[in-house]
Design a protein around this motif. Structure first.
Motif, PDB file in Angstrom:
ATOM      1  N   SER A   1     -20.390 -28.630  17.331  1.00  0.00           N
ATOM      2  CA  SER A   1     -20.269 -29.745  16.209  1.00  0.00           C
ATOM      3  C   SER A   1     -21.283 -31.091  16.001  1.00  0.00           C
ATOM      4  O   SER A   1     -21.420 -31.930  17.246  1.00  0.00           O
ATOM      5  CB  SER A   1     -18.661 -30.171  16.088  1.00  0.00           C
ATOM      6  OG  SER A   1     -17.971 -30.894  17.286  1.00  0.00           O
TER       7      SER A   1
ATOM      8  N   THR B   1     -21.325 -35.588  14.208  1.00  0.00           N
ATOM      9  CA  THR B   1     -20.704 -36.066  13.721  1.00  0.00           C
ATOM     10  C   THR B   1     -21.312 -36.773  12.911  1.00  0.00           C
ATOM     11  O   THR B   1     -22.818 -37.215  14.111  1.00  0.00           O
ATOM     12  CB  THR B   1     -19.893 -36.895  14.462  1.00  0.00           C
ATOM     13  OG1 THR B   1     -18.351 -35.488  14.863  1.00  0.00           O
ATOM     14  CG2 THR B   1     -18.844 -38.029  13.760  1.00  0.00           C
TER      15      THR B   1
ATOM     16  N   THR C   1     -20.767 -40.925  10.910  1.00  0.00           N
ATOM     17  CA  THR C   1     -18.938 -41.585  11.211  1.00  0.00           C
ATOM     18  C   THR C   1     -19.934 -42.830  10.404  1.00  0.00           C
ATOM     19  O   THR C   1     -20.644 -43.535  11.435  1.00  0.00           O
ATOM     20  CB  THR C   1     -18.546 -41.850  11.882  1.00  0.00           C
ATOM     21  OG1 THR C   1     -18.832 -42.584  13.182  1.00  0.00           O
ATOM     22  CG2 THR C   1     -17.895 -40.560  11.914  1.00  0.00           C
TER      23      THR C   1
ATOM     24  N   THR D   1     -19.040 -33.256  10.761  1.00  0.00           N
ATOM     25  CA  THR D   1     -18.185 -34.640  10.128  1.00  0.00           C
ATOM     26  C   THR D   1     -19.011 -35.409   9.705  1.00  0.00           C
ATOM     27  O   THR D   1     -19.342 -36.068  10.309  1.00  0.00           O
ATOM     28  CB  THR D   1     -17.081 -34.411  11.145  1.00  0.00           C
ATOM     29  OG1 THR D   1     -16.140 -33.774  11.983  1.00  0.00           O
ATOM     30  CG2 THR D   1     -15.842 -35.832  10.704  1.00  0.00           C
TER      31      THR D   1
ATOM     32  N   ALA E   1     -18.130 -38.786   7.342  1.00  0.00           N
ATOM     33  CA  ALA E   1     -16.697 -39.834   7.945  1.00  0.00           C
ATOM     34  C   ALA E   1     -16.825 -41.079   7.200  1.00  0.00           C
ATOM     35  O   ALA E   1     -17.822 -41.843   8.249  1.00  0.00           O
ATOM     36  CB  ALA E   1     -15.516 -39.760   8.696  1.00  0.00           C
TER      37      ALA E   1
ATOM     38  N   GLY F   1     -16.451 -27.799   7.938  1.00  0.00           N
ATOM     39  CA  GLY F   1     -16.453 -28.983   8.395  1.00  0.00           C
ATOM     40  C   GLY F   1     -15.764 -29.858   7.509  1.00  0.00           C
ATOM     41  O   GLY F   1     -15.611 -29.659   6.116  1.00  0.00           O
ATOM     42  N   THR F   2     -15.946 -31.073   7.384  1.00  0.00           N
ATOM     43  CA  THR F   2     -15.275 -31.821   6.419  1.00  0.00           C
ATOM     44  C   THR F   2     -16.599 -33.535   5.966  1.00  0.00           C
ATOM     45  O   THR F   2     -16.517 -33.964   6.986  1.00  0.00           O
ATOM     46  CB  THR F   2     -14.328 -32.899   7.341  1.00  0.00           C
ATOM     47  OG1 THR F   2     -12.924 -32.221   6.904  1.00  0.00           O
ATOM     48  CG2 THR F   2     -13.341 -33.694   5.398  1.00  0.00           C
TER      49      THR F   2
ATOM     50  N   GLU G   1     -15.734 -36.900   4.336  1.00  0.00           N
ATOM     51  CA  GLU G   1     -14.202 -37.683   4.016  1.00  0.00           C
ATOM     52  C   GLU G   1     -14.452 -38.620   4.183  1.00  0.00           C
ATOM     53  O   GLU G   1     -15.214 -39.377   4.541  1.00  0.00           O
ATOM     54  CB  GLU G   1     -12.781 -37.134   5.217  1.00  0.00           C
ATOM     55  CG  GLU G   1     -11.847 -38.031   4.722  1.00  0.00           C
ATOM     56  CD  GLU G   1     -10.677 -37.455   5.508  1.00  0.00           C
ATOM     57  OE1 GLU G   1      -9.310 -37.650   4.831  1.00  0.00           O
ATOM     58  OE2 GLU G   1     -11.067 -36.764   6.717  1.00  0.00           O
TER      59      GLU G   1
ATOM     60  N   SER H   1     -20.186 -30.994   0.395  1.00  0.00           N
ATOM     61  CA  SER H   1     -19.695 -29.732   1.149  1.00  0.00           C
ATOM     62  C   SER H   1     -21.234 -29.213   0.243  1.00  0.00           C
ATOM     63  O   SER H   1     -20.783 -28.932  -0.912  1.00  0.00           O
ATOM     64  CB  SER H   1     -18.770 -29.363   1.173  1.00  0.00           C
ATOM     65  OG  SER H   1     -18.780 -28.254   2.210  1.00  0.00           O
TER      66      SER H   1
END
Length: 205
Positions: free
Chosen positions: A92, A94, A96, A130, A132, A156-157, A159, A179
């Motif tokens: 995964s 990420t 952010t 992710t 975010a 995933g997201t 957000e 997405s």
């Protein structure tokens, strides 16, 4: 050739700074780069010149990318990401709290399909992502394709990402969060686009 200010294969890459000016011509630019470690607090500023792709921070194989910044004040850039994480495997990814600030210059190329500028990018062809709390602020300059606050490629997201459009031009669409391949069960939740005064050639999502 490319330029990388800070690099560690598996460790921490933090608080590095790179400024590009004059008639520099560089293929790829990273404020900080890792394969599977963490990249945070790095910054790239482009004042002039030609750059193929630019990222404030980048993790190639599933690392953590947080709080990096790419500032574009002039020049010509193929693609621009505040902070991006990608993988060729199933780990995964990420991204952010990364930021892309555009106050001049032109972004011309492609990252995937038509998206050429993003605050945060969590993209892997076989991995959930992710993205975010990433942000894009456009207060001058031109983005010739699509722009997004945060991007995931598959599951995933994306957000709580934000795009502020103050002035300048976007030739394509604008996404608060995206997405990109929705058929892979990705979600885009609670993203924001603030439109103040700008020309947008496509649609705002």
């Amino acid at each position: 050739f490319g330029a990388v200010v800070g690099y560690s294969k598996t460790g921490k890459v933090e608080n590095n700074r790179l400024t590009i000016s004059g008639d520099a011509s560089i293929a790829d630019v990273f404020g900080g780069e890792t394969e599977t470690g963490s990249v945070s607090g790095n910054q790239v500023t482009i004042l002039a010149g030609s750059v193929g792709s630019a990222k404030g921070g980048y993790a190639g194989f599933g690392g953590m990318v947080t709080g990096n910044t790419l500032k574009i004040e002039g020049g010509t850039i193929g693609s621009a990401i505040g902070g991006g994480s990608g993988t060729n495997g199933s780990t995964s990814v990420t991204a952010t709290d990364n930021t892309l600030e555009i106050t001049g210059g032109t972004i011309t190329g492609t990252i995937t399909s038509t998206i050429i500028a993003a605050g945060g990018w969590a993209g892997g062809y076989d991995a959930a992502g992710t993205a975010a709390r990433n942000r894009v602020k456009l207060s001058n300059g031109t983005v010739q394709g699509d722009l997004s606050g945060g991007v995931i490629l598959k599951a995933g997201t994306a957000e709580a990402n934000t795009v502020d459009l103050i002035s300048g031009t976007v030739g394509g669409n604008v996404y608060g969060g995206c997405s990109w391949w929705g058929s892979d069960n990705g979600s885009a939740l609670n993203n924001t686009v603030n439109l103040y005064g700008i020309t947008v050639g496509g649609t705002i999502y």
